[in-house]
Write an enzyme that holds these catalytic residues in place. Structure first.
Site, short mmCIF file in Angstrom:
data_model
loop_
_atom_site.label_atom_id
_atom_site.label_comp_id
_atom_site.label_asym_id
_atom_site.label_seq_id
_atom_site.Cartn_x
_atom_site.Cartn_y
_atom_site.Cartn_z
N ASP A 123 -22.85 -60.75 -6.34
CA ASP A 123 -22.42 -59.62 -5.52
C ASP A 123 -23.51 -59.21 -4.54
O ASP A 123 -24.70 -59.22 -4.87
CB ASP A 123 -22.09 -58.42 -6.41
CG ASP A 123 -20.60 -58.20 -6.55
OD1 ASP A 123 -19.85 -58.62 -5.65
OD2 ASP A 123 -20.19 -57.61 -7.56
N ARG A 171 -17.26 -64.98 -0.85
CA ARG A 171 -16.41 -63.78 -0.82
C ARG A 171 -16.79 -62.96 0.40
O ARG A 171 -17.94 -62.54 0.54
CB ARG A 171 -16.57 -62.94 -2.08
CG ARG A 171 -15.77 -61.63 -2.05
CD ARG A 171 -16.20 -60.67 -3.14
NE ARG A 171 -15.90 -61.21 -4.46
CZ ARG A 171 -16.51 -60.80 -5.58
NH1 ARG A 171 -17.46 -59.89 -5.53
NH2 ARG A 171 -16.17 -61.33 -6.74
#
Length: 293
Positions: A123, A171
């Site tokens: 992330d 992502r």
């Protein structure tokens, strides 16, 4: 300005104490944070949805807590189905202490995940951690080529990042933080997002389109067709509790849809950032609080 204020609240310890200890927030938290993560994962699977699971926690400055985060992910992996993904924040694994510590801890989780047929996504966080994030990702990919990384479209170098990550799982999100020189207006972030989408769809990697914006979902679908990608060549990603009907609609059309499922007691920073991203959710919070008062 509201978004800036909300992000400041996310870092305010006094506000966290007040909100975290209020019984009135329970229903709000349960809407966006899994209470029983394994039950939630099983239910989403029955609905034809994929998952990426995040054990909440960040900005760890204690080695023991970083090791605790690793143990939490290892325990989680034992109960996830093959094809699932885990989302990991490197500051939860010790990035604030040292990049090497975060790399070692991430490698431990990566190795355990690969044995179980589960992938891992690193992330993105605050702007001062981005160089460390991509350094760790580049090193991990040498032995684990399917490890993914997040690119935030609000950062001005996001398109260049996407091009350099050709061949990787990426992502793409708008971003839930702020940074000096970062795009400030929604329109500028959206334009950056589309530029990044074009780069990813035209490349050889695997784009993971993380957005709830209907316009960007349609643009991603069109770019996938123009780039010759079928439904297995990319996926949509959406947050648990946000637009669940749209998640099911896309899945019913044959798209791959992965739901980001957070769980754990350290939910406050995550939840406030989600509200900052979608201020309309503040109305839901207000109704929840008033209905319990």
């Amino acid at each position: 300005m509201l978004r800036q204020a909300m992000l400041a609240v996310a870092r305010n310890e006094r506000a966290e104490r007040v909100v975290s200890t209020s019984p009135l927030t329970r229903d709000v938290v349960r809407r966006y944070v899994a209470d029983d993560v394994h039950a939630v994962v099983a239910e989403l699977a029955r609905e034809g949805l994929l998952v990426t699971v995040d054990h909440l926690g960040e900005d760890v400055t204690d080695r023991a807590k970083a090791e605790g985060a690793v143990r939490a992910y290892l325990a989680l992996l034992d109960r996830l189905p093959a094809g699932a993904d885990v989302s990991v924040k490197l500051t939860a694994l010790g990035l604030r202490l040292s990049e090497q510590l975060a790399l070692d801890n991430a490698a431990t989780v990566c190795e355990a995940a690969s044995v179980r047929g589960v992938t891992l996504t690193l992330d993105a966080e605050e702007h001062d951690t981005i160089n460390g994030l991509h350094s760790v990702h580049a090193t991990l990919r040498k032995e684990h080529p399917d490890v993914a990384v997040v690119v935030q479209a609000y950062l001005p170098d996001s398109e260049e990042r996407c091009r350099k990550l050709d061949g990787a799982r990426v992502r793409l999100c708008k971003g839930a933080y702020t940074a000096p020189g970062g795009y400030g207006s929604a329109a500028d972030v959206d334009r950056s997002y589309v530029r990044c989408l074009k780069a990813l769809m035209a490349g050889t990697g695997y784009p993971m389109v993380a957005t709830h914006d209907p316009r960007l979902v349609e643009i991603a679908s069109a770019l996938a067709v123009l780039s010759g990608r079928d439904a297995t060549g990319f996926e949509y990603q959406m947050l648990y509790g946000v637009r669940p009907d749209e998640q099911r609609r896309l899945a019913a059309l044959g798209a791959q849809v992965r739901v980001y499922v957070p769980y754990g007691s350290d939910w406050y920073p995550y939840l406030v950032r989600r509200l900052a991203e979608r201020p309309r959710n503040l109305a839901f919070v207000a109704r929840s609080l008033l209905s319990r008062s």
